[in-house]
Design an enzyme around this catalytic site. Structure first.
Site, PDB file in Angstrom:
ATOM      1  N   GLU A 286      -7.440  33.470 -67.313  1.00 51.02           N
ATOM      2  CA  GLU A 286      -6.436  32.464 -67.638  1.00 51.02           C
ATOM      3  C   GLU A 286      -6.913  31.544 -68.762  1.00 51.02           C
ATOM      4  O   GLU A 286      -6.115  30.987 -69.505  1.00 51.02           O
ATOM      5  CB  GLU A 286      -6.119  31.647 -66.379  1.00 51.02           C
ATOM      6  CG  GLU A 286      -4.634  31.444 -66.155  1.00 51.02           C
ATOM      7  CD  GLU A 286      -4.307  30.753 -64.836  1.00 51.02           C
ATOM      8  OE1 GLU A 286      -5.226  30.402 -64.067  1.00 51.02           O
ATOM      9  OE2 GLU A 286      -3.119  30.552 -64.577  1.00 51.02           O
ATOM     10  N   LYS A 421       7.682  33.240 -64.351  1.00 52.72           N
ATOM     11  CA  LYS A 421       8.349  32.242 -63.501  1.00 52.72           C
ATOM     12  C   LYS A 421       9.782  32.011 -63.979  1.00 52.72           C
ATOM     13  O   LYS A 421      10.704  31.977 -63.176  1.00 52.72           O
ATOM     14  CB  LYS A 421       7.597  30.903 -63.563  1.00 52.72           C
ATOM     15  CG  LYS A 421       6.313  30.870 -62.795  1.00 52.72           C
ATOM     16  CD  LYS A 421       5.796  29.452 -62.737  1.00 52.72           C
ATOM     17  CE  LYS A 421       4.348  29.397 -62.371  1.00 52.72           C
ATOM     18  NZ  LYS A 421       3.732  28.097 -62.594  1.00 52.72           N
TER      19      LYS A 421
HETATM   20  O1  PA5 Z   1      -5.294  27.515 -62.937  1.00 55.53           O
HETATM   21  C1  PA5 Z   1      -4.139  27.176 -62.856  1.00 55.53           C
HETATM   22  O2  PA5 Z   1      -3.709  26.142 -63.390  1.00 55.53           O
HETATM   23  C2  PA5 Z   1      -3.152  27.976 -62.026  1.00 55.53           C
HETATM   24  O3  PA5 Z   1      -3.720  29.134 -61.520  1.00 55.53           O
HETATM   25  C3  PA5 Z   1      -2.640  27.144 -60.858  1.00 55.53           C
HETATM   26  O4  PA5 Z   1      -3.725  26.757 -60.068  1.00 55.53           O
HETATM   27  C4  PA5 Z   1      -1.630  27.907 -60.021  1.00 55.53           C
HETATM   28  O5  PA5 Z   1      -0.566  28.355 -60.822  1.00 55.53           O
HETATM   29  C5  PA5 Z   1      -1.077  27.031 -58.903  1.00 55.53           C
HETATM   30  O6  PA5 Z   1      -0.521  25.877 -59.427  1.00 55.53           O
HETATM   31  P1  PA5 Z   1      -0.205  24.623 -58.530  1.00 55.53           P
HETATM   32  O7  PA5 Z   1      -1.478  24.076 -58.025  1.00 55.53           O
HETATM   33  O8  PA5 Z   1       0.516  23.657 -59.433  1.00 55.53           O
HETATM   34  O9  PA5 Z   1       0.680  25.091 -57.399  1.00 55.53           O
END
Ligand code: PA5
EC number: 5.3.1.9
Length: 445
Positions: A286, A421
């Site tokens: 990511e 999403k």
């Molecule tokens: O690293 C990240 O930002 C993402 O993997 C989030 O942790 C994930 O999408 C979950 O998001 P949230 O904590 O807002 O539910």
């Protein structure tokens, strides 16, 4: 030293001049990160987190963990991505992947809200039947669909079982300190809340309440975890590439990437590292996979996967490098006995420990993979405990940020995650997505 890097098995793949060549980029990445002037600089709260964290909240986490331990048979952690992987990885690393079968004075811990599988959620509800349950809903944004669905189902279940007031005592929310629907809901219902700091993104949040509350509920020592991270923060602050293994790892990744090694395989010989592999893949995938660039992070557990992926690694497309995480000592040792008849032909191992055999498996594999054209970085960690995990987590987080800066990307955003999403919301008929719905449905026909 809790985590050290060896570049011995990079010989023939990287020359010493190349380290000299990349040193200015590493220095620039260090300066960008530490001056707070680099890309995504509003998400670098994790950098000083091991020393600069909310001590009152840390104490509150311990109190909440004790309460959960005393009144719950099962603790359900609801979250996805960065709001899930770190806690599970840490618990499996420190305790065991078999934690639920082994735990005695602490609740069993289950994870949900990390998929949209009704089978998985229904099964967990069944497991919870007749048990005392507490839950921790973790979502920084408070709006992520997967955990929000699971939270709705579990709230309903708890309210039916304990009444609204009783349920209130068993629901813990970890979210933004002020914004978002989860925060509003928690305040309205009177649930205890913990904070995901504004300047810490999901995948860098395991050392905040996101990871710490579930980890503390498992009975692991969160003071030792933070101490490990603190020592790593201190150790890896040195801008000198020669003295900083964390920066060396970031540099090596980029040097190999520039030579066409576009897939990194994180390797461990310990099954309890499986979820750490997943945490690592999220952190690096990511953080770096954007702008049509980035190393693809993969993972294996050896020797298990030597009987599957081992073929590809030895002999498939040569765009791979491996990063092996080894442990200097194991907590539980098994020594092999002698069979007078030697029916299985294993007497050559009599008196040897399994750890010895595992080490020879590594040594044989690293040489074979080197011969097959796969460079190997080797990280050696003292042992699998809280302190060493805190150290390793910080090592990987900082290396990821430096590596991303060397690559020229913003390691702290995730614009690509939004695409699915938007489509999913449109297809589900979420208000505000009407225009996209028809266009997407036409494409699916
Ligand atoms: O690293 C990240 O930002 C993402 O993997 C989030 O942790 C994930 O999408 C979950 O998001 P949230 O904590 O807002 O539910």
């Amino acid at each position: 030293m809790p985590t050290t890097l060896s570049d011995k098995h990079l010989q023939g793949f990287l020359g010493s001049d190349e380290y000299v060549g990349i040193a200015p980029a590493v220095k620039a990445a260090h300066e960008a990160l530490h001056s707070g002037k680099g890309l995504g600089n509003d998400f670098i709260g994790w950098l000083n987190l091991p020393t600069d964290y909310d001590k009152d909240e840390f104490a509150r986490i311990k109190v909440a963990a004790e309460k959960i331990k005393s009144n719950s048979d099962i603790f359900v952690v609801i979250g996805i991505g960065g709001s899930y992987l770190g806690a599970r990885a840490a618990i499996e690393f420190i305790k065991s992947p078999n934690y639920n079968a082994l735990c005695k004075d602490t609740p069993q811990i289950y994870y949900t809200g990390n998929s949209i599988s009704s089978n998985a959620l229904a099964e967990l509800l069944e497991i919870c039947e007749g048990k005392d349950v507490s839950i921790n809903m973790i979502s920084k944004s408070g709006t992520t669909t997967e955990p929000a669905i699971a939270f709705r189902v579990f709230r309903e279940m708890l309210e039916k079982k304990y009444g609204k007031d009783g349920a209130k005592d068993r629901i813990f929310c970890t979210t933004d300190k002020a914004r978002g629907t989860l925060k509003q809901l928690a305040d309205r219902e009177g649930y205890e809340t913990f904070v995901v700091p504004d300047d810490v993104g999901g995948r860098y949040s395991v050392l905040t309440a996101v990871g710490l509350l579930p980890i503390a509920v498992s009975g692991a020592d969160i003071d030792a975890l933070m101490q490990g991270a603190r020592d790593a923060q201190d150790k890896f602050a040195d801008p000198d590439l020669d003295k900083n293994d964390c920066y060396k790892y970031a540099a090596i990744r980029n040097m190999l990437y520039n030579k066409g090694k576009t897939t990194e395989i994180l390797v461990s010989y310990e099954p309890a590292f499986t979820l750490m592999n997943e945490w690592f893949k999220q952190l690096y995938g990511e953080s770096e996979g954007k702008d049509q660039k980035g190393i693809f992070p993969a993972s294996v557990i050896f020797s298990t996967d030597l009987h599957s992926m081992g073929q590809y690694i030895q002999d498939g497309r040569r765009n791979l490098f491996e990063t092996v995480v080894l442990f200097d000592s194991v907590q539980r040792e098994i020594k092999l006995g002698t069979d007078p008849e030697n029916v299985d032909g294993l007497n050559f191992l009599s008196g040897k420990t399994m750890e010895f055999v595992n080490r020879k498996a590594f040594e044989g594999t690293v040489l074979a993979h080197n011969d097959g054209g796969v460079p190997n970085v080797v990280l050696t960690v003292d042992k699998m405990d809280e302190y060493n995990l805190g150290y390793l987590i910080y090592f990987f987080e900082k290396a990821c940020a430096i590596s991303g800066y060397i690559l020229g990307v913003n390691p702290f955003n995730q614009p690509g995650v939004e695409s699915y999403k938007k489509n999913m919301f449109a297809l589900l008929g979420k208000p505000g997505y009407e225009d996209q719905k028809a266009a997407l449905e036409a494409r699916l026909k």
